[in-house]
Design an enzyme around this catalytic site. Structure first.
Site, short mmCIF file in Angstrom:
data_model
loop_
_atom_site.label_atom_id
_atom_site.label_comp_id
_atom_site.label_asym_id
_atom_site.label_seq_id
_atom_site.Cartn_x
_atom_site.Cartn_y
_atom_site.Cartn_z
N ASP A 1 -12.28 18.82 3.02
CA ASP A 1 -11.65 18.01 1.99
C ASP A 1 -12.49 18.18 0.73
O ASP A 1 -13.57 17.61 0.62
CB ASP A 1 -11.60 16.54 2.45
N ASP B 1 -2.11 7.46 -1.27
CA ASP B 1 -3.50 7.92 -1.44
C ASP B 1 -4.05 7.47 -2.79
O ASP B 1 -3.74 8.04 -3.82
CB ASP B 1 -3.51 9.46 -1.33
#
Lengths: 174, 625
Positions: B25, B206
């Site tokens: 990520d 998110d």
């Protein structure tokens, strides 16, 4: 190579070349084939496999997109029948209806009337589903591809209206 | 059978050996690396047990490069050489960067992508990102105990072509083999194991430090489709800290603060926000310069009052995405929360109220994306032989070409499932016209000037004809990573001209090679060694795959002469591979090309057989129902 893709999109998904298709069956074939062909299956494969998978998987996506939506499916059938696009041909009754729709939407938008827009959106959905049934008759029963080309033009107009109403609702909500 | 022994000379991975693969990520504020170890995906910590790595790189005059916590601690004293949140500059030109005046960096306006002038010289954001990836790579190799076979790197769903290309270039520069670029929301859904048998619609909400992203996914029998994405690139968890900060300033009527005081108060504001996750009230305490003492009680109710407009702002993109996907709130069967800011209890309640259901919160919202990427990497590298997981992603922005009047003609509309290849025919404007120039753009606007310019190229050698007679087919091909290539071909005359462009924002192979070798004395030799290693890897992979394919389907799908021809090419390649010195690069490439050429037909027959099997399987199952 052509045997990989089938000679047309209907063949690719194992469907008869008709406007009325079983969407569940289309979905099922698409997913099944995509599960086998997607580049992810070949992420650790050779360059050749990757290229083939990219090509086949692209074809599946493009074919699925063409057959999934009524207007593109109708257009695809018309193309298969060897007809060119019908330009902007529409019926005169349609021209009248078109003006009425535009005025109603403009009025609701100008007065910021969300309920009116919602009601128009519902009415439009009914119209679209009626138009879809008409297309089925023209294509599957009458095989009249010239008339079908005109109906597709009209159908696309209603789809565009739907987007316009959605955009107007969007603007009012924000 | 002897052939099998030749094709696997020790170094080459045996087909069923567990390969090391990671998910990364690469975040704006933090980055993480995760991997599947004994069936469980977990974030790999550093020596101090910390999973998060701040996405910060510090360049020192001595040539030393610090990444992460050490780099972050230098931000205050050496802001110009401490690159924070480099993700915002990836694939961006100087005019794309917001608040450029408030950033402490010296930007250089270079074509394609900006560069940063530092004590270590002019650096591309790709090089800076590569430092973060290198750090994560070495962390992974140390804790997994071996070389990585490949990595899945996550990108925001809205990342355009230039940004994706830049991310992939950074990974290459860091010596990572990219299995796939994966959209962040999709990774989050994978982490929650949502590859359920029944059809479901999931949303991913998110809220990161500086951005808000919202995505809708449909999952059907292992197939993930992204139905719509939306978001707000100027809204994030940091804005909630600013709200507290401004409240303190207003309440105490503080005058203009120094930079140091601002930083201190903002840090305290963030801590207060975090404490309010578990407490109904908290004390904000800090000592500013010039003897100002701050001591204030902030109750959760006041905090909610201060920030509820911010929170409400997130629901506009949510509604837009639902409308794009043609869905109602009731159609949504699950909501995944990602990003540290989603720990706020009142945010979770608001999301629950909006969707009429409790959001999924049992995974750590900071780690969920990396974990999903690790699961996908493990499947792509071939460790999960039973793998029925398939991802279908979409492109976030429409791709088109410029037509007369500066308008953009969309060729691939946004939210199209990828990979995708779409074509559009164009024609000449003047009699006798022999060349045509194309301008490739990305974006939703009608005017080209309001879209992002990706590439310009010319097609020459069109045979002279009257205006409108030539037919030039422009094909856009977007691959599974969301990267574009464009081909133009004149078709009427049988004379063909092809051109393939790479977006101008991506780095050329020469630039990459230059970056890879810069600072190394024997650059030319090194470049050649790298090329040789890459060719060896590809050759081994081809040998492994071909041999397995021959065992499985060779007898069924090949004639005797085809069978012999392929084995003979396998011999050639295996022999060339065993020579192994740098001089055999050309020989290796030519033997690889040879085997590739002779197996092309075989590969398509195998895929054809797979298609036939898939279709007949369907018919049988339909009958069974």
């Amino acid at each position: 190579m052509s045997s990989l893709i089938g000679t047309n999109y209907f063949e690719m998904f194992g469907l008869a070349p008709k406007f009325t298709i079983d969407l569940t069956s289309l979905d099922y074939s698409y997913r099944r084939l995509q599960t086998e062909m997607h580049p992810d299956r070949y992420a650790a494969g050779t360059e050749m496999e990757k290229r083939l998978a990219l090509q086949l998987s692209s074809n599946l996506n493009d074919g699925y997109r063409a057959l999934k939506h009524p207007s593109s499916r109708a257009q695809y059938l018309i193309n298969l029948a060897g007809k060119k696009e019908a330009g902007n041909a529409v019926s005169s009754a349609f021209l009248m209806a078109q003006m009425e729709w535009r005025e109603a939407i403009e009025e609701a938008r100008a007065s910021k009337n969300m309920q009116a827009l919602d009601a128009l959106s519902r009415r439009l959905r009914h119209t679209i589903s009626a138009q879809e049934k008409l297309l089925a008759v023209v294509l599957d029963e009458q095989s009249d591809f010239d008339l079908a080309a005109q109906r597709v033009n009209e159908f696309r107009f209603y789809e565009k209206l739907q987007i316009e109403i959605d955009t107007a609702l969007d603007a009012l909500e924000n | 059978m002897a052939l099998l022994q030749i094709a696997e000379p020790g170094q080459s991975a045996a087909p069923h050996q567990h390969k090391l693969a990671v998910g990364i990520d690469l975040g704006t504020t933090h980055s993480l690396v995760a991997s599947v170890r004994s069936t469980v995906a977990e974030v790999l910590p550093d020596e101090s047990g910390r999973g998060l790595l701040p996405s910060v790189v510090h360049y020192a005059a001595s040539g030393e490069i610090d990444v992460g916590w050490e780099a972050r601690s230098k931000a205050a004293q050496d802001p110009r050489n401490t690159i924070v949140s480099v993700k915002r500059f990836m694939g961006r030109g100087i005019n794309d960067i917001k608040d450029i005046r408030n950033l402490p960096y010296q930007f250089i306006d270079t074509p394609g992508m900006v560069k940063l002038n530092t004590v270590a010289g002019q650096l591309s954001p790709v090089e800076v990102s590569a430092e973060i990836l290198k750090k994560l790579r070495s962390r992974a190799e140390q804790s997994l105990g071996g070389d990585l076979a490949g990595a899945v790197i996550t990108v925001p769903a809205y990342f355009d072509d230039a940004q994706r290309q830049a991310t992939k270039d950074a990974a290459r520069l860091a010596g990572l083999s990219v299995l796939r670029l994966l959209n962040e929301p999709t990774a989050a859904a994978i982490a929650y194991g949502l590859d359920n048998a029944s059809e479901r619609i999931y949303c991913v909400y998110d809220l990161g430090g500086g951005t808000f992203d919202f995505s809708i996914l449909r999952l059907t029998r292992g197939v993930f489709e992204v139905l719509a994405t939306s978001g707000d690139s100027a809204l994030g968890g940091d804005d909630f800290d600013y709200a507290i900060y401004h409240w303190v300033i207003d309440t105490l009527k503080l005058k203009a603060l120094t930079a140091e005081d601002t930083r201190q108060l903002l840090t305290e504001a963030r801590h207060a926000k975090e404490r309010l996750t578990d407490m109904v009230a908290t004390e904000i305490c800090c000592k500013l310069s010039q003897g100002v003492d701050i001591q204030l009680i902030l109750g959760r109710e006041v905090f909610i009052e201060l920030t509820k407009d911010l929170l409400n702002k997130t629901f506009s993109p949510v509604r837009r995405a639902l409308r794009d996907a043609g869905l109602q709130v009731e159609d949504v069967q699950g909501v995944v929360l990602v990003g540290g800011a989603t720990r706020m209890p009142y945010l979770q309640r608001s999301v629950a109220d909006f969707f009429f259901r409790e959001p999924l919160t049992n995974l750590d919202p900071d780690k969920v994306v990396a974990i999903g990427a690790a699961i996908q990497a493990n499947a792509l590298v071939g460790n999960r032989s039973d793998s029925d997981l398939l991802l279908l992603d979409v492109i976030p922005l429409s791709l088109g070409v410029e037509t007369m009047g500066g308008l953009s003609e969309k060729i691939i509309p946004r939210n199209s499932t990828i990979p995708s290849a779409m074509a559009q025919d164009f024609t000449t404007f003047k009699d006798g016209q022999t060349a045509m120039s194309f301008h490739v753009v990305q974006g939703e606007r009608e005017l080209v000037s309001e879209c992002r310019s990706l590439a310009q190229f010319e097609l020459r050698g069109i045979p002279p004809m009257v205006a409108g007679a030539a037919r030039i087919r422009v094909t856009f091909q977007v691959d599974a990573d969301g990267l574009l290539s464009v081909t133009a071909r004149e078709q009427t005359s049988g004379i063909e001209a092809n051109i393939v462009v790479k977006p101008s924002y991506g780095l050329s192979d020469t630039e990459i090679a230059g970056m890879l070798t810069s600072g190394i004395a024997n650059a030319e030799y090194d470049k050649r060694m790298r090329a040789l290693r890459e060719a060896q890897v590809e050759a081994r992979r081809l040998l492994d795959a071909t041999e397995i394919a021959m065992m499985e389907d060779g007898h069924e799908l090949l004639s005797k002469s085809e069978w012999d021809a392929i084995w003979s090419s396998i011999y050639d390649l295996a022999e060339t591979l065993l020579m192994g010195d740098a001089n055999s690069l050309e020989a290796l490439r030519s033997a690889t090309d040879g085997l590739n050429a002779v197996t092309t037909e075989f590969a398509s027959r195998r895929m054809d057989a797979t298609i036939q099997k898939a279709l007949s399987g369907q018919q049988i199952e339909n009958i069974a129902i």
